[in-house]
Design a protein around this motif. Sequence first.
Motif: not given
Lengths: 326, 282
Positions: A294, A303, A83, A286, A92, A298-301, A308, A291, A124-125, A284
């Motif tokens: 966006e 990176k 991921r 997710d 994504r 914004i999505d901190q995941n 960031s 999405l 998640e995901g 789910t």
Amino acid sequence: MCTGINRSRESMGKPMSFDSELIKGMRFFDPHIHMVSRTTDDYQAMYDAGIIGIIEPAFWTGQPRTGIDTFKDYYSSLIGWERFRSSQFGIRHFCTMGLNSREANNEPLAEAVMELLPKFIHKEGVLGIGEIGFDDQTELEEKYYRLQLELAKEADLPVQVHTPHRDKTQGTSRSMDIAIEHGLDPKMVIIDHNTEETVKEVLERGFWAAFTIYPFTKMGNERMVEIVKEYGPERIMVNSAADWGISDPLAVPKTAALMLQHGIDKKDIEKVTFHNAIEAFSITGDLSISLFEEDPEIDQNEKFAGNSILRGGQMPKVDKESIIIK
Amino acid sequence: MSGCTEDLKKIIQSYITEEEYSSLLRLKNKQNEKGIVGFDLRFAKIRRALKRSTQTLIVNEKETCENKLIIENWDILRLTRVWFISLLSSYQKEEYCQALDELFEFADVKELVALYSSLSLIPFPEYALKRCEEGIRGNIGAVHEAIMENNRFPVNHLDQTVWNQMVLKAFFTDKNVLNIQGLFDAMNASLARAAKDYILERNAANRSIHPVLWVLAQNELNNERILSVFQRELKNSDDEFKKYCLSYTLHHNAFLKENIKQDYPNITGIQPTLNEIKNFYR
């Protein structure tokens, strides 16, 4: 899957160049691709061609696994390292988790995998259970297909069903019969690797019909054009299933380009190469169309290597045309 | 630790809806019924208790949990997971470590971020240390950031060799090195030598040199070769932060002071402290 078939150049016809200008500005979602077997060049090319989201179903990795820990590490990589790798290119990454049909034939190992799966399916995901189903259509394959359908039902997750290469038409019907027998709503089941021979029944019975554009062994995209012309865009989705075999991670955007050239309505193309897959796997929460609207920052995941920010276009890019490597 | 748990709960409560809080409490209360057994599955379900729009709300709390945590740009989901981890602290070592092993082994990227953010809350530092070293050795950017940036665990617990590796890795992976807690307090000769070598390597490759490297290398800048690189940097210092770092280094290195004849008033005139460098962007 990998193939030993050697085609002569003559039999492959005249190559047609991929005019990426045709699909400029379009967004694509590949709901079946095994990125664990692919390189960063593929990720870059996919992003450049407009692919902004993918689903990586858990699958057979070529070499049969002999112990449960390799399954655990593989599943962990689908929600961890893979991921992250994808996020570096602004794509994504989602996945489905399951025990594939080939390895269902190793019963002691399959039992251990069934104990392991519940630990991963709520992460998640993880958008569903997949890819599961039949290969040789053995009793053990059926046993673990049924057990995983029950797991999906309990967890309220959609199922991504691999249909067999051999005896496909009958195997596809049987996969659907069993899903219905276990009380699954056809809207929660994506029947994959369809052909001209299976599509009618799959759609008539209310299932999602996925098509894999994969050279030599599965669908070619000229055939795909004809299928969309005949059946329309509803509940149909296109994927590449690109893996370690001779396959093409750009199969989805290339098919969209070919459809445009053949006069298929752009809205219909968007359905089969973007919207439908997202809708089918949105249970789910997710995954959703919004999405992709966006701001990815914004999505901190998401990176990559320290900053960031996620802006695939700003990832340092290697100039493939130059012999100079900076 | 219960004070910390309470602190986190209050912060979380102020961001989420009552309904979401009730869902979290239901998960939390299973702890009372079932103990630590199945904690990993409850941990995995935390995100289901929060709406996606809530999960991404951003929290900033500089000093909390007896200063063990620096909450900077955390989302609520991360904070909630850290809260749940803090709930385990009353368990005995063996049970506790087993539960955490399960969490680490099956975690997704965001769960890993929460786990590594919690290192300072783990009541068994030797266990946390092993996990911390493993995280640094890994490759996932978000995990590195959770360990390296705004986390006091590394400076308080890593031995010098691992600390130096972590600091160097932070430069190699473009982290915001000013967020490394204790960066200037834990400077040492070995790190200074490595920083100097790295400056020379970057120079040889014609790549930019991070200004903070000069500060870390200040006691190792003692030959003609490094002098020429430093002088070139002085000539090309249009960036304010770079000026701060070069000025500090120049004022703290006798060899450089002695050998640099040309005056650079816009740099030498600054004379910043380490604290001013550390807080330059704040």
